[in-house]
Design a protein around this motif. Structure first.
Motif, mmCIF file in Angstrom:
data_model
loop_
_atom_site.group_PDB
_atom_site.id
_atom_site.type_symbol
_atom_site.label_atom_id
_atom_site.label_comp_id
_atom_site.label_asym_id
_atom_site.label_seq_id
_atom_site.Cartn_x
_atom_site.Cartn_y
_atom_site.Cartn_z
ATOM 1 N N TRP A 36 0.656 -1.401 0.164
ATOM 2 C CA TRP A 36 -0.150 0.169 -0.232
ATOM 3 C C TRP A 36 0.837 1.054 -0.185
ATOM 4 N N TYR A 37 0.418 2.557 -0.984
ATOM 5 C CA TYR A 37 1.662 3.509 -0.853
ATOM 6 C C TYR A 37 -0.456 4.393 -0.676
ATOM 7 N N ARG A 38 0.632 5.508 -0.908
ATOM 8 C CA ARG A 38 -0.410 6.962 -0.102
ATOM 9 C C ARG A 38 0.261 8.640 -0.713
ATOM 10 N N GLN A 39 -0.455 9.230 -1.138
ATOM 11 C CA GLN A 39 -0.307 10.753 -2.084
ATOM 12 C C GLN A 39 -1.125 11.265 -1.273
ATOM 13 N N ALA A 40 -0.823 12.335 -0.601
ATOM 14 C CA ALA A 40 -1.011 13.467 -0.024
ATOM 15 C C ALA A 40 -1.218 14.634 -0.382
ATOM 16 N N PRO A 41 -2.210 15.063 -0.871
ATOM 17 C CA PRO A 41 -1.590 16.458 -1.640
ATOM 18 C C PRO A 41 -0.947 17.179 -1.671
ATOM 19 N N GLY A 42 -0.325 17.812 -3.072
ATOM 20 C CA GLY A 42 1.205 18.296 -2.969
ATOM 21 C C GLY A 42 2.776 16.931 -2.065
ATOM 22 N N LEU A 43 2.266 16.334 -1.861
ATOM 23 C CA LEU A 43 3.180 15.315 -1.739
ATOM 24 C C LEU A 43 3.865 14.519 -2.610
ATOM 25 N N GLU A 44 4.803 14.145 -2.055
ATOM 26 C CA GLU A 44 5.112 12.715 -3.134
ATOM 27 C C GLU A 44 4.043 11.591 -2.524
ATOM 28 N N VAL A 48 3.232 2.586 2.415
ATOM 29 C CA VAL A 48 2.535 2.625 3.574
ATOM 30 C C VAL A 48 2.954 1.404 4.419
ATOM 31 N N ALA A 49 3.085 0.194 3.361
ATOM 32 C CA ALA A 49 2.900 -1.230 4.159
ATOM 33 C C ALA A 49 3.223 -2.267 3.322
ATOM 34 N N GLY A 50 3.780 -2.910 4.054
ATOM 35 C CA GLY A 50 3.887 -4.201 2.345
ATOM 36 C C GLY A 50 3.879 -5.765 3.137
ATOM 37 N N VAL A 51 3.447 -6.460 2.533
ATOM 38 C CA VAL A 51 3.194 -7.538 2.802
ATOM 39 C C VAL A 51 3.667 -9.003 1.465
ATOM 40 N N THR A 52 4.475 -9.690 2.103
ATOM 41 C CA THR A 52 5.085 -11.117 0.990
ATOM 42 C C THR A 52 4.491 -11.587 0.858
ATOM 43 N N ILE A 53 4.691 -12.734 -0.400
ATOM 44 C CA ILE A 53 3.962 -13.508 -0.975
ATOM 45 C C ILE A 53 3.157 -14.563 -0.565
ATOM 46 N N ASP A 54 3.834 -14.655 1.470
ATOM 47 C CA ASP A 54 2.698 -15.881 1.578
ATOM 48 C C ASP A 54 1.819 -14.671 2.761
ATOM 49 N N SER A 63 5.126 5.788 10.564
ATOM 50 C CA SER A 63 4.296 6.570 11.015
ATOM 51 C C SER A 63 2.636 6.024 11.043
ATOM 52 N N VAL A 64 2.767 5.254 10.597
ATOM 53 C CA VAL A 64 1.707 3.665 10.835
ATOM 54 C C VAL A 64 1.965 2.803 11.395
ATOM 55 N N LYS A 65 2.931 2.850 11.883
ATOM 56 C CA LYS A 65 2.917 0.709 12.607
ATOM 57 C C LYS A 65 2.634 1.564 14.166
ATOM 58 N N GLY A 66 1.967 0.118 14.777
ATOM 59 C CA GLY A 66 0.701 0.140 15.569
ATOM 60 C C GLY A 66 -0.674 0.439 15.274
ATOM 61 N N ARG A 67 -0.890 0.975 14.372
ATOM 62 C CA ARG A 67 -1.841 2.184 13.797
ATOM 63 C C ARG A 67 -3.010 0.706 12.779
ATOM 64 N N PHE A 68 -1.837 0.759 11.825
ATOM 65 C CA PHE A 68 -3.029 0.003 10.895
ATOM 66 C C PHE A 68 -1.942 -0.974 10.205
ATOM 67 N N THR A 69 -2.722 -2.083 9.844
ATOM 68 C CA THR A 69 -2.276 -3.526 9.902
ATOM 69 C C THR A 69 -2.410 -4.003 7.925
ATOM 70 N N LEU A 79 -6.113 -8.550 -1.025
ATOM 71 C CA LEU A 79 -5.265 -7.138 -0.080
ATOM 72 C C LEU A 79 -6.226 -6.296 1.198
ATOM 73 N N SER A 80 -5.657 -5.728 1.842
ATOM 74 C CA SER A 80 -6.755 -5.404 2.756
ATOM 75 C C SER A 80 -5.497 -4.698 3.653
ATOM 76 N N LEU A 81 -6.129 -3.280 4.132
ATOM 77 C CA LEU A 81 -5.200 -2.497 5.459
ATOM 78 C C LEU A 81 -6.537 -1.932 6.065
ATOM 79 N N GLN A 82 -6.142 -2.811 7.212
ATOM 80 C CA GLN A 82 -7.130 -1.972 8.630
ATOM 81 C C GLN A 82 -6.733 -1.051 8.930
ATOM 82 N N MET A 83 -6.949 -0.024 8.958
ATOM 83 C CA MET A 83 -6.226 0.891 9.394
ATOM 84 C C MET A 83 -6.866 1.777 10.807
#
Length: 118
Positions: A36-44, A48-54, A63-69, A79-83
């Motif tokens: 997962w990636y993200r882009q805010a206005p005006g920023l690159e 955000v997060a990545g997961v291996t093939i298995d 910035s998202v550790k402990g809050r996103f899964t 693919l899911s992202l719990q925020m």
């Protein structure tokens, strides 16, 4: 035809939660590292997060550790992202990305908007 379709973006108050999903088709999902990636206005665009093939190893931006899964379901090709505990700074368009193992092949979705505001 390769497709990555994100969904689940919404307007949410600070402290709230959202679950993003990415539905994959047109390629062999379980051969691809998913991110997962993200882009805010005006920023690159930022990682955000990545997961291996298995699904065995996961990585997160500080910035998202402990809050996103991040999670994946290879049978359903999703693919899911719990925020959780969302912050105003999490406001961005969130993108799903597939990276082929040992290749330069990569695919991107079109993104889903997440807005965190009171």
């Amino acid at each position: 035809q390769v497709q990555l379709v994100e969904s689940g973006g919404d307007l949410v108050q600070p402290g709230g939660s959202l679950r993003l999903s990415c539905a994959a088709s047109g390629f062999t999902f379980h051969y691809y590292v998913m991110k997962w990636y993200r882009q805010a206005p005006g920023l690159e665009r930022e990682f955000v997060a990545g997961v291996t093939i298995d699904g065995g190893r996961k990585s997160y931006a500080d910035s998202v550790k402990g809050r996103f899964t991040i999670s994946r379901d290879n049978r359903r090709k999703t693919l899911s992202l719990q925020m959780d505990n969302l912050k105003v700074d999490d406001t961005a368009v969130y993108y799903c990305k597939a990276e082929g193992m040992g290749t330069d092949t990569e695919y991107w979705g079109r993104g889903t908007q997440v807005t965190v505001s009171s």
